[in-house]
Design a protein around this motif. Structure first.
Motif, short mmCIF file in Angstrom:
data_model
loop_
_atom_site.label_atom_id
_atom_site.label_comp_id
_atom_site.label_asym_id
_atom_site.label_seq_id
_atom_site.Cartn_x
_atom_site.Cartn_y
_atom_site.Cartn_z
N LYS A 166 -7.69 6.83 0.00
CA LYS A 166 -6.26 7.01 -0.18
C LYS A 166 -5.95 8.37 -0.81
CE LYS A 166 -7.11 3.10 -1.10
NZ LYS A 166 -8.17 2.13 -0.70
N VAL A 167 -4.88 8.98 -0.33
CA VAL A 167 -4.33 10.20 -0.92
C VAL A 167 -2.93 9.85 -1.39
CG1 VAL A 167 -3.79 12.62 -0.62
CG2 VAL A 167 -5.66 11.59 0.72
N SER A 168 -2.69 9.92 -2.69
CA SER A 168 -1.42 9.50 -3.24
C SER A 168 -0.73 10.65 -3.96
CB SER A 168 -1.63 8.34 -4.22
OG SER A 168 -0.42 7.67 -4.48
N GLY A 169 0.56 10.46 -4.24
CA GLY A 169 1.35 11.50 -4.89
C GLY A 169 1.89 12.53 -3.92
N LEU A 170 2.15 12.11 -2.67
CA LEU A 170 2.63 13.03 -1.64
C LEU A 170 4.15 13.19 -1.71
CD1 LEU A 170 0.52 11.66 1.36
CD2 LEU A 170 -0.03 13.57 -0.16
N THR A 171 4.62 14.29 -1.18
CA THR A 171 6.05 14.53 -1.04
C THR A 171 6.55 13.93 0.28
OG1 THR A 171 5.53 16.73 -0.19
CG2 THR A 171 6.13 16.57 -2.52
N ASP A 172 7.84 14.12 0.55
CA ASP A 172 8.48 13.41 1.65
C ASP A 172 8.04 13.87 3.03
OD1 ASP A 172 10.56 11.52 2.57
OD2 ASP A 172 11.50 13.34 3.35
N ASN A 173 7.67 15.12 3.19
CA ASN A 173 7.37 15.65 4.53
C ASN A 173 6.15 16.56 4.45
OD1 ASN A 173 7.63 16.22 7.25
ND2 ASN A 173 9.24 17.75 6.96
N VAL A 174 4.99 15.98 4.72
CA VAL A 174 3.75 16.74 4.57
C VAL A 174 2.91 16.68 5.83
CG1 VAL A 174 3.61 16.38 2.06
CG2 VAL A 174 2.50 14.75 3.62
N GLY A 200 0.77 -1.24 0.00
CA GLY A 200 0.00 0.00 0.00
C GLY A 200 0.79 1.27 0.00
N GLY A 201 2.00 1.26 0.51
CA GLY A 201 2.80 2.48 0.49
C GLY A 201 3.29 2.78 -0.92
N SER A 202 3.90 3.92 -1.09
CA SER A 202 4.45 4.28 -2.39
C SER A 202 5.63 5.21 -2.20
CB SER A 202 3.39 4.94 -3.27
OG SER A 202 3.00 6.19 -2.73
N LYS A 203 6.38 5.40 -3.25
CA LYS A 203 7.50 6.33 -3.18
C LYS A 203 6.96 7.76 -3.12
CE LYS A 203 8.01 6.71 -8.20
NZ LYS A 203 8.91 6.49 -9.36
N THR A 204 7.77 8.64 -2.55
CA THR A 204 7.37 10.04 -2.47
C THR A 204 7.72 10.76 -3.77
OG1 THR A 204 9.48 10.57 -1.43
CG2 THR A 204 7.61 10.12 0.02
N GLU A 205 7.02 11.87 -4.02
CA GLU A 205 7.25 12.67 -5.22
C GLU A 205 8.01 13.94 -4.87
OE1 GLU A 205 6.50 11.45 -8.05
OE2 GLU A 205 5.29 9.75 -7.38
N ASP A 206 8.51 14.62 -5.90
CA ASP A 206 9.26 15.87 -5.69
C ASP A 206 8.34 17.05 -5.40
OD1 ASP A 206 11.68 14.58 -6.09
OD2 ASP A 206 11.61 14.90 -8.25
N THR A 207 7.11 17.01 -5.97
CA THR A 207 6.14 18.08 -5.76
C THR A 207 4.78 17.46 -5.52
OG1 THR A 207 5.41 18.35 -8.06
CG2 THR A 207 7.44 19.50 -7.40
N LEU A 208 3.82 18.32 -5.17
CA LEU A 208 2.44 17.87 -4.93
C LEU A 208 1.57 17.98 -6.18
CD1 LEU A 208 1.82 19.52 -1.44
CD2 LEU A 208 2.24 17.09 -1.90
N GLU A 209 2.20 18.25 -7.30
CA GLU A 209 1.45 18.54 -8.52
C GLU A 209 0.52 17.39 -8.92
OE1 GLU A 209 2.31 19.76 -13.20
OE2 GLU A 209 3.96 19.51 -11.77
N GLU A 210 0.98 16.16 -8.73
CA GLU A 210 0.20 15.00 -9.17
C GLU A 210 -0.59 14.36 -8.03
OE1 GLU A 210 -0.05 14.26 -12.30
OE2 GLU A 210 1.40 15.80 -12.88
N ALA A 211 -0.70 14.99 -6.88
CA ALA A 211 -1.44 14.40 -5.75
C ALA A 211 -2.91 14.24 -6.12
CB ALA A 211 -1.28 15.27 -4.51
N PHE A 212 -3.50 13.11 -5.68
CA PHE A 212 -4.91 12.86 -5.97
C PHE A 212 -5.50 11.98 -4.88
CE2 PHE A 212 -2.52 9.41 -7.75
CZ PHE A 212 -3.31 8.28 -7.64
#
Length: 794
Positions: free
Chosen positions: A711-719, A673-685
Motif C-alpha cells: 500500500k502507498v498512502s497519503g496521496l493527493t487527489d490527482n496523482v 481500504g481507501g482513504s481520504k486524499t491529502e493536500d500535499t505528498l509530504e506524509e506519503a508512505f
C-alpha cells in the motif's frame, strides 16, 4: 456495600468456517454488545454466555475472552438458549426463530440447522427453542410446539412429539429423563407430561401421561429425584405419578440448571444455589439500585457465573456474596445503534431514536458508547445531564476532542475529552422548545442534525419551532437563529427536519419532513431560503428527505423515503428558476431502471474516491461508483456478516479506510481500504516495508482485499505513480480516477482516494523478484513529486 470489579476484555477473534457468496471474512470485524446475556452454560472448563446474537467464551484459567459472532458464521438472529455437549465437544445455539446452530470446538465450524425453521406445519411464533437436554447421544429440544429429537453424532433430526390434547402443539419449556422416562415441563396450563423412553411410538400423544396440572417452567433430574418449578413460585418433587411441594420461592425462577452437584435456580432478582440435600448453599441478589436483572446461572469450580440483563456475565465466589466481577467483551451498550460517527480517531455511537414521522416517543434514556484505542467505553445516562433521545454526533472539525450530540427531546449535549460538559437547552442557549397550547410549561427541544461549516460555526436543526435553523460559535458562545416563516407556515407537525449538509458555497441543504429539500444561504440577499418540493421538480407527494451528502464534485446526493435523488448543480442553484432533482438511471439486463427505486435510504457517505456508501431500511448497504452506475458491493445478511438488512447509519474512518455499518442488530466494521486524499505528498508512505516472504501478500488478483498487497498512502487527489526496479525499468503504473481499485479491470496497481494498492506483479503479470523498488509519485495538479523505496524479499 457490594463491590464490583469491571473486567472488560478485547474480543479475541476465532476463525470459523462459513460460506458467503463472497468471502470477505478477513475484512470484517464485529462490534457487538455483550451487556445483555440471556443464557450461560459450561463446557471444557469454560463459560459460554449467549448475548442477543453473539456468544462469549470465558476461560477462568487465563481470564481470556473469545467471541463467536456473525463474522465467524453465526446468523445474527436472536438467541434463546445454549447448551454445551461435553461428549461431542459442540455448542448448541437455539434461536427464537427455531434456527439451531452447532459450533464445533474441534474444527471451529458453525453448522446451521434449518429443519425447524422450514417446517410448514408449525407457526413461526411456536418455533422458539426453549431448552436442550442431552441423553445417550440424543438431544431433546424443547420448543413452543413440543419436543424434537436431534442426533448429535449424525447431525440429523429424528422424531418430533406433539404432546398436547389430540396431538396439538403446546409449549414445552424443559425436558429431563429419569428411570428411563422422559418428563416435559409444559406451559399455559398444560402441566407435566411423561412417557416411557423405550416406547417406539412416542409420536402418538396418547402415549404421554399427564401427571401434574398447571404451568411449569423448569424440570431437572437431581440426586435421583425430579424437580420442577411451577408458576405459583413452588418447587415440586416428583416421585412417579405423585408430587409434593418442597419449597416456595420469593420470586418465580425463570431458569433451572444442574451444575457442579448443585441445583441452581435463577429469578429476575436472585440466584439460589442448593446442595444435594436441597439445602440452600448461598443466594445472590441483583443490585437494588440498578436496572439489571438475572437471567441464568451456572457453577464452575468455586465460582458462580450469572447472566444479567445489563452487565454481561458476573462472576462471584460460591461463598462470597459481595465481590462481583463483570465479564464482558469490549463492545457498545446495545446492538441497536441509531447514529454513528467515525470521522475522528474515535467511533461514537448513540441509541436515541425517532420515527420517520419524527416522533421520539416512548422516550428512551440511554447512555453513549465510544471506541477509542480499540476499547469500547460508555458514558451512562446519569452522567449526560439526563439528556434523552441522543442521536446525531458531530465532532468539532477544529477540535476533535469536542463533540456535540443532538437530543431529540432535551437540546444539545457537549462533550470535551470524553467528559460531558454542558447540555444546551432553552435556559442557556438560543435553542427553543416546541409549544403546546394545552401545556405552556411543557419543554421539548427536538434537535436532530448538526454540522460544522468551514468557519467553525456549528449549525443545528430543531423541529417544530419558529426558528429551526441556528448557528453556534463554540469559541464566543454566540447563538444566531434563522426563521423559515417566509416559506413555511408557523410551527406545525409538518415543520420537522432530518438532516443538514453544507456545501462549498456555504449553502445549508436541509432534508425536511413535509417541505422537500430546503436550501438556506445567509449570504444571498434575495430570498436566501428556497426549496424543491413539487412534482415538476421530481419530488413525489409525501416524500421525506432523510439523508444528505455533498460529494467531492459538490453534487448533493439525497436519500428519501421514495429512493435516491441527486442535485447536480448546487453552485448554480440560486440562479436556476426551476431546479430539479434527478434520478440515476442504470441498465439492468439491458433494461433502463431507476437506481434504488422506492428504497427508504437512511444514510449516504462519500469516500476518498467519490464513491458512495448508501444504507437502506430493509435492503442492506450498497457501495456505488462515483456516478452510481456500478455497484461495487451490496452487502446483506445473506452474503456478509451483517446480522440484519435494516441499516440505521454508516460512517467512514477515512484515515484507516474502515466503514462502520450500524444495523438494528449490531455494528460491523468493513476494511474497505481507501482513504481520504491529502493536500500535499509530504506524509506519503509505503507499507509494509520491507515486504517479507512470510507476509504472503503478493501475487493476488483482487485488489479489493486490503489485507494483501503493498500500500502507498497519503496521496493527493490527482496523482500518477510509477514503480520501477533499481535500474529504472518500469514495473507498474497507476493514475488517480483512471486505475480505480473498485473497477472490474483486474489491475495489478490501482488507486482508491488517498491509498494505492499494488499486488507485486509487473507488466508481464508475474510477481517481481527480490529487490529494492522505487515508487515515483507525481501530483498532476501541483507538480509536487515524491520518491519512496520499498524492499521486497521473496
Amino acid at each position: 456495600m457490594k463491590f464490583i470489579k469491571s473486567l472488560t476484555f478485547f474480543s479475541i477473534i476465532l476463525w470459523f468456517q462459513f460460506n458467503y457468496s463472497q468471502d470477505f471474512s478477513n475484512l470484517w470485524e464485529g462490534h457487538f454488545s455483550f451487556y445483555e446475556v440471556n443464557d450461560v452454560c459450561v463446557g471444557q472448563n469454560k463459560i459460554y454466555g449467549a448475548a442477543q446474537n453473539a456468544i462469549l467464551i470465558y476461560d477462568p484459567q487465563t481470564n481470556q475472552i473469545n467471541t463467536i459472532t456473525t463474522v465467524q458464521g453465526l446468523s445474527g438472529e436472536d438467541i434463546s438458549t445454549i447448551y454445551y455437549s461435553e461428549i461431542s465437544e459442540r455448542l448448541l445455539i437455539g434461536y427464537q426463530s427455531g434456527l439451531i446452530e452447532v459450533y464445533s470446538d474441534v474444527d471451529q465450524s458453525v453448522l446451521s440447522v434449518v429443519d425447524i425453521v422450514e417446517k410448514q406445519n408449525i407457526t413461526s411464533e411456536n418455533k422458539i427453542i426453549n431448552h436442550f437436554y442431552e441423553y445417550d447421544g440424543l438431544v431433546y429440544i424443547s420448543t413452543d410446539y413440543g419436543i424434537s429429537v436431534y442426533n448429535l453424532d449424525q447431525l440429523e433430526f429424528g422424531d418430533t412429539y406433539f404432546i398436547g390434547d389430540n396431538g396439538s402443539q403446546i409449549s414445552v419449556k424443559q425436558t429431563t429423563i429419569f428411570n428411563n422416562e422422559i418428563y416435559a415441563a409444559c406451559y399455559y396450563g398444560n402441566g407435566i407430561k411423561k412417557a416411557d423412553l423405550n416406547n417406539p411410538n412416542l409420536i402418538d400423544y396418547n402415549q404421554w401421561q399427564n401427571i401434574a396440572y398447571g404451568s411449569f417452567l423448569t424440570i431437572s433430574t437431581f440426586n435421583d429425584k425430579v424437580y420442577s418449578v411451577k408458576t405459583d413460585n413452588s418447587l415440586l418433587e416428583i416421585d412417579g405419578n405423585a408430587f409434593s411441594t418442597v419449597l416456595n420461592f420469593e420470586m418465580l425462577p425463570l431458569d433451572g440448571e444442574i451444575s457442579e452437584s448443585n441445583l441452581i435456580y435463577t429469578a429476575a432478582n436472585a440466584t439460589y444455589v442448593y446442595n444435594e440435600n436441597l439445602q440452600l448453599v448461598n443466594s445472590f441478589q441483583s443490585s437494588e439500585t440498578s436496572s439489571d436483572s438475572f437471567t441464568s446461572a451456572i457453577r464452575l469450580d468455586d465460582n458462580v457465573y450469572i447472566g444479567t440483563s445489563d452487565k454481561g456475565v458476573i462472576k462471584v465466589g460460591i461463598n462470597n456474596i459481595t465481590d462481583y466481577t463483570e465479564i464482558r467483551p469490549s463492545g457498545p451498550l446495545e446492538n441497536n445503534i441509531f447514529k454513528l460517527d467515525a470521522t475522528t480517531n474515535t467511533v461514537w455511537a448513540s441509541f436515541g431514536e425517532y420515527t420517520s414521522a419524527l416522533n421520539p416517543y416512548p422516550i428512551t434514556s440511554k447512555g453513549i458508547s465510544y471506541l477509542y484505542n480499540d476499547v469500547w467505553e460508555s458514558l451512562p445516562y446519569d452522567s449526560l445531564f439526563q439528556a434523552s433521545e441522543l442521536n446525531v454526533i458531530t465532532p468539532n472539525v477544529f477540535n476533535p476532542n469536542q463533540v456535540f450530540i443532538s437530543s431529540f427531546f432535551n437540546g444539545l449535549l457537549e462533550i470535551n475529552n470524553f467528559e460531558p460538559t454542558i447540555l444546551y437547552n432553552e435556559t442557556n442557549s438560543g435553542l427553543e422548545s416546541l409549544i403546546l397550547d394545552s401545556d405552556p410549561n411543557y419543554v421539548d427541544i427536538r434537535v436532530s442534525a448538526t454540522e460544522f461549516d468551514v468557519n467553525g460555526l456549528l449549525w443545528t436543526l430543531t423541529s417544530f419551532v419558529d426558528q429551526p435553523l441556528k448557528s453556534y460559535n463554540p469559541i464566543s458562545g454566540n447563538w444566531q437563529a434563522y426563521s423559515f416563516s417566509d416559506l413555511i407556515d408557523p410551527p406545525s407537525e409538518e415543520n420537522g427536519f432530518f438532516d443538514i449538509e453544507i456545501d462549498n458555497n456555504g449553502t445549508k441543504w436541509i432534508g425536511s419532513y413535509d417541505n422537500g429539500l430546503l436550501a438556506y444561504n445567509e449570504s444571498v440577499s434575495n430570498n436566501p431560503l428556497r426549496n424543491i418540493n413539487s412534482s415538476a421538480q421530481n419530488v413525489e407527494a409525501f416524500t421525506r428527505f432523510i439523508s444528505l451528502a455533498i460529494d467531492n464534485n459538490n453534487q448533493l446526493w439525497i436519500g428519501t423515503t421514495k429512493g435516491l435523488r441527486v442535485l447536480y448543480n448546487t453552485l448554480g442553484f440560486y440562479n436556476d428558476p426551476s431546479p430539479t432533482l434527478s434520478q440515476i438511471i442504470i441498465l439492468e439486463d439491458g433494461i433502463a431502471k431507476e437506481l434504488l427505486d422506492d428504497q427508504i435510504i437512511t444514510d449516504i457517505e462519500v469516500d476518498g474516491s467519490n464513491n458512495k456508501w448508501i444504507s437502506t431500511i430493509d435492503s442492506g448497504v450498497f457501495y456505488f461508483s462515483s456516478d452510481g452506475q456500478t455497484t461495487i458491493y451490496h452487502f446483506t445478511e445473506d452474503n456478509s456478516p451483517l446480522p440484519s438488512n435494516t441499516i440505521n447509519d454508516v460512517s467512514l474512518d477515512s484515515d484507516n479506510g474502515i466503514v462502520y455499518i450500524a444495523s438494528n442488530k449490531g455494528l460491523l466494521a468493513f476494511k474497505a481500504g481507501g482513504s481520504k486524499t491529502e493536500d500535499t505528498l509530504e506524509e506519503a508512505f509505503v507499507y509494509p516495508n520491507p515486504v517479507r516472504p512470510e507476509y504472503n501478500i503478493l501475487g493476488f488478483n483482487d485488489l479489493n482485499d486490503i489485507t494483501k498487497g503493498v500500500k502507498v498512502s497519503g496521496l493527493t487527489d490527482n496523482v500518477n505513480i510509477k514503480i520501477t526496479d533499481i535500474e529504472g525499468n518500469l514495473v507498474a503504473e497507476a493514475q488517480s480516477n483512471i486505475n480505480l481499485r473498485s473497477s472490474n479491470a483486474n489491475y495489478n496497481f490501482a488507486i482508491d482516494g488517498g491509498t494505492a494498492v499494488w499486488n507485486g506483479k509487473n507488466l508481464g503479470n508475474s510477481v517481481v523478484r527480490t529487490g529494492v523498488y522505487l515508487i515515483l509519485i507525481s501530483d498532476l495538479d501541483s507538480f509536487e513529486t515524491k520518491v519512496l523505496k520499498v524492499l521486497i524479499v521473496r
